[in-house]
Scaffold this active site. Structure first.
Site, mmCIF file in Angstrom:
data_model
loop_
_atom_site.group_PDB
_atom_site.id
_atom_site.type_symbol
_atom_site.label_atom_id
_atom_site.label_comp_id
_atom_site.label_asym_id
_atom_site.label_seq_id
_atom_site.Cartn_x
_atom_site.Cartn_y
_atom_site.Cartn_z
ATOM 1 N N LYS A 63 0.930 -5.575 -11.053
ATOM 2 C CA LYS A 63 2.253 -5.954 -10.552
ATOM 3 C C LYS A 63 3.169 -5.984 -11.714
ATOM 4 O O LYS A 63 2.455 -6.113 -12.446
ATOM 5 C CB LYS A 63 2.373 -7.632 -10.058
ATOM 6 C CG LYS A 63 2.026 -7.611 -9.024
ATOM 7 C CD LYS A 63 2.009 -9.023 -7.895
ATOM 8 C CE LYS A 63 1.609 -8.736 -6.683
ATOM 9 N NZ LYS A 63 2.098 -9.930 -5.271
ATOM 10 N N TYR A 105 5.830 -5.042 1.550
ATOM 11 C CA TYR A 105 6.384 -6.084 1.965
ATOM 12 C C TYR A 105 6.839 -6.404 3.210
ATOM 13 O O TYR A 105 7.525 -7.892 3.664
ATOM 14 C CB TYR A 105 6.462 -6.538 0.485
ATOM 15 C CG TYR A 105 5.861 -6.919 -0.464
ATOM 16 C CD1 TYR A 105 4.242 -8.011 0.423
ATOM 17 C CD2 TYR A 105 6.070 -7.218 -1.886
ATOM 18 C CE1 TYR A 105 3.930 -7.863 -0.916
ATOM 19 C CE2 TYR A 105 5.511 -7.057 -2.214
ATOM 20 C CZ TYR A 105 3.532 -7.762 -2.271
ATOM 21 O OH TYR A 105 3.361 -7.276 -3.658
ATOM 22 N N ASN A 149 2.351 -13.005 -10.153
ATOM 23 C CA ASN A 149 1.114 -13.373 -9.774
ATOM 24 C C ASN A 149 -0.147 -11.500 -10.084
ATOM 25 O O ASN A 149 -1.481 -12.000 -9.783
ATOM 26 C CB ASN A 149 0.398 -14.042 -8.980
ATOM 27 C CG ASN A 149 1.356 -13.158 -7.004
ATOM 28 O OD1 ASN A 149 0.939 -12.419 -7.777
ATOM 29 N ND2 ASN A 149 0.349 -13.849 -7.045
ATOM 30 N N HIS A 207 -1.806 -7.432 -6.504
ATOM 31 C CA HIS A 207 -1.710 -7.263 -4.984
ATOM 32 C C HIS A 207 -3.427 -6.536 -4.695
ATOM 33 O O HIS A 207 -3.611 -5.413 -5.116
ATOM 34 C CB HIS A 207 -0.561 -6.441 -4.272
ATOM 35 C CG HIS A 207 -0.845 -6.454 -3.142
ATOM 36 N ND1 HIS A 207 -0.905 -6.798 -2.325
ATOM 37 C CD2 HIS A 207 -1.178 -4.980 -2.069
ATOM 38 C CE1 HIS A 207 -0.914 -6.300 -1.015
ATOM 39 N NE2 HIS A 207 -1.247 -5.375 -1.201
ATOM 40 N N GLU A 226 -1.908 0.795 3.403
ATOM 41 C CA GLU A 226 -1.224 0.195 2.340
ATOM 42 C C GLU A 226 -1.465 2.216 1.455
ATOM 43 O O GLU A 226 -0.981 2.660 0.605
ATOM 44 C CB GLU A 226 -1.734 -0.509 1.434
ATOM 45 C CG GLU A 226 -0.479 -2.119 2.289
ATOM 46 C CD GLU A 226 -1.445 -3.248 1.395
ATOM 47 O OE1 GLU A 226 -0.775 -3.928 2.364
ATOM 48 O OE2 GLU A 226 -2.493 -3.348 1.299
#
Ligand code: IDP
Ligand code: MG
Length: 135
Positions: free
Chosen positions: A9, A49, A112, A115, A126
């Protein structure tokens, strides 16, 4: 061989943790079979998402994930979906164990670092979304 979609990320890129995260994936002996760096469009982030649409953290999450470049990867290896999720660590910082990527490098629930797909269905979806050129 199982494939999973992994994304470092924007916080991981900003904090210069890309090398260390990729190193862990390679040390585990997974194959990185595709990789690219891009700043996700709003449309791509919304599609990625979509399951979280309507939740309180959804809009801030889209702002975050589109805030800069990410490193998107297809990682291949036996049981890669589950094993990569274990290496990532839990979503909640209080549950992310030391030795995991999140447990070692972040105390934030949103920012965080990484993913990883959570099921064979989401992995297929995805990979198709981020790497249409592979299908
Ligand atoms: P996961 O990434 O561990 O699969 P999900 O529940 O699928 O976690 O949530 C997707 C992403 O949304 C998380 O990785 C995190 O960046 C963000 N997120 C999830 N829950 C919260 C929250 O309660 N507050 C802020 N951000 C959250
Ligand atoms: Mg998830």
């Amino acid at each position: 061989m199982e494939r999973t979609f992994i994304m470092i990320k924007p916080d991981g890129v900003r904090r210069k943790l890309v090398g260390r995260i990729i190193d862990r994936i390679e040390q585990r002996n997974f194959d990185i079979v595709a990789m690219k760096m891009l700043t996700p469009s709003r449309k791509l982030a919304e599609a990625h998402y979509a399951v979280h649409k309507g939740k309180d953290f959804y809009e801030p999450l889209l702002d975050f994930i589109t805030s800069g470049p990410v490193v998107a990867m297809v990682v291949e290896g036996e049981n890669s979906i589950t094993l990569m999720r274990n290496m990532m660590g839990a979503t909640k910082p209080e549950n992310a164990l030391s030795g995991t990527i999140r447990g070692d490098y972040t105390i934030s629930t949103r920012e965080n670092l990484i993913h990883g797909s959570d099921s064979p269905e989401s992995a297929a979806c995805e990979i198709n979304l981020w790497f249409p050129e592979l299908s």
